[in-house]
Write an enzyme that holds these catalytic residues in place. Sequence first.
Site, short mmCIF file in Angstrom:
data_model
loop_
_atom_site.label_atom_id
_atom_site.label_comp_id
_atom_site.label_asym_id
_atom_site.label_seq_id
_atom_site.Cartn_x
_atom_site.Cartn_y
_atom_site.Cartn_z
N GLY A 38 -5.25 21.71 -18.28
CA GLY A 38 -5.45 21.03 -17.01
C GLY A 38 -5.60 19.53 -17.15
N GLY A 39 -5.82 19.05 -18.39
CA GLY A 39 -5.86 17.61 -18.63
C GLY A 39 -7.04 16.90 -18.00
CB ALA A 43 -3.56 14.13 -10.11
CG HIS A 45 -9.65 15.86 22.90
ND1 HIS A 45 -10.04 14.62 22.47
CD2 HIS A 45 -10.56 16.26 23.83
CE1 HIS A 45 -11.13 14.25 23.13
NE2 HIS A 45 -11.47 15.23 23.97
CD GLU A 105 -4.42 19.32 -23.18
OE1 GLU A 105 -5.21 18.57 -23.80
OE2 GLU A 105 -3.63 18.92 -22.31
CE LYS A 131 -11.59 12.34 -5.99
NZ LYS A 131 -11.45 11.43 -7.15
CD GLU A 135 -13.42 -5.97 -9.59
OE1 GLU A 135 -12.46 -6.63 -10.05
OE2 GLU A 135 -13.66 -4.79 -9.92
N GLY A 180 -16.96 -2.86 -12.80
CA GLY A 180 -15.65 -2.49 -12.27
C GLY A 180 -15.75 -1.95 -10.86
N GLY A 187 -10.85 0.37 -15.98
CA GLY A 187 -9.46 0.79 -16.11
C GLY A 187 -9.30 1.85 -17.18
#
Length: 476
Positions: free
Chosen positions: A39-40, A325, A449, A34, A51, A211, A188, A277
């Site tokens: 973890g990339g 991922a 429920h 790496e 997130k 877009e 985009g 992209g």
Amino acid sequence: MNEHYDLIIIGSGPGGYVAAIKAGQLGKKAAIIENRELGGTCLNRGCIPTKTIMHSSRLFYEAKNLQEAGIEVEGLRFDMNRIQERKEEVVSRIRKGIKSLLEANKVTVISGTATIMDGHRVRVIQNSAQEENTNQEPRELSGDNILIATGSQPFLPPVEGISQENVVTSDQLLSENDFKYHNLLIIGGGVIGIEFASIYQEFGSQVEIIEAMDRILPSMDKEISQSVAMSLKKKGVKIHTKSVVKRISKTDQLLCEYEDSTGTHFAQADGILVAVGRKANTRELFSPEFSLEMEGDKIKVNEHFETSKEHIYAIGDVIKGIQLAHAASAQGIRAVENMYGKKQSIELSAIPSCIYTYPEIATVGLTEEEAKAKGYVVKTGKYPMLGNSKIILSADERGYIKVVCDSSNNKILGAQIICPRATDMIGEFTTAMVNGLTAEDLGKVIRPHPTYGEAITEAAEDVNGMAIHIFPKGMK
């Protein structure tokens, strides 16, 4: 000195590190190389940071609207420095977890930049040598197999003015400690653009999207695209479709010139996010004397993830197909199993896609239009979430669940969900597809429920017109 491994993996993202762990579980000696953080992209510059920040923006947005639930808040503000600190804490914690997993499975982690010399040899310039500009000899590795999992990076189109200050990619925007852009233009309208539009809108910025296609989220079901566009516009986000950016200039603010069917227009902004992209990370991956068969900027592979050269495999964003991922992780497992003749333990035919906007979006399999194009005679079931008790009591935005079935046997071909927790709920439909279940099979399950998930029962039963809680047309 030459070091030999059963498997050399280049890239430590979700595809690479999962493949390395799988190889370790099979008793293979594996090394992972790496050149950046463990973890990339997903962990460090993609899924997890985005997130985490979205979690903060959503809480802030909800807090601003707590009066509806009978709660008054004074002096509400957000601290982008602290939000970024928390993001780094989350990333660091997960990175440590990955490191521990690799160590537990006896995977050697090498920090450096890899060059593939041939089908069995990899040369590594270690990061210490790169950073200090020393004459340290490259590290030479040999392996029975090599797996390429180098991922991708944001793509910048050849637009005049795109390299100037405050024209940024998602990588740069995720690392901003100051909240600089109170007027953000996004070039985009795909998943990345829409998620950042949600973040900045929730933090109170004016957001505008340009877009080129005829709708945002063009790869998604048309009805989902329309619903998301309607929701964003309702919150004040401006959306321009069928629009092509021509150039970016700078006056007091950034000025973006774009064209649509009605002529030339201009949009002003403090900052511009370019989210059109991603491109595969293959630059300088191969020595001048070695090459693989390519498909554009992607590495060509067969159904076993083998490249054009024996013993070399590739997975994830560096090959054609879905760029997710969890897809890369599944491909990594399958590639390792293929290398060593093991039974396939994971099914790749149903890969869910998720967008973490509000409300969330999740899909799997075929849309109704795609199924018809493939020759299926389809039946669909749909449940509008306006009748769901959890939606009503939580004061959530409306959405729907739609299930697409083969009319000959009622087996599920696909599903689309737009509602809170959609990303958690899509797993039920993915499980159903992988196991060949029917709408009736899904309808047999008792779901608690009040929950969002009980709407799955209604959507499944609506395939045969048997849903109980769907309001008559016109009733709200």
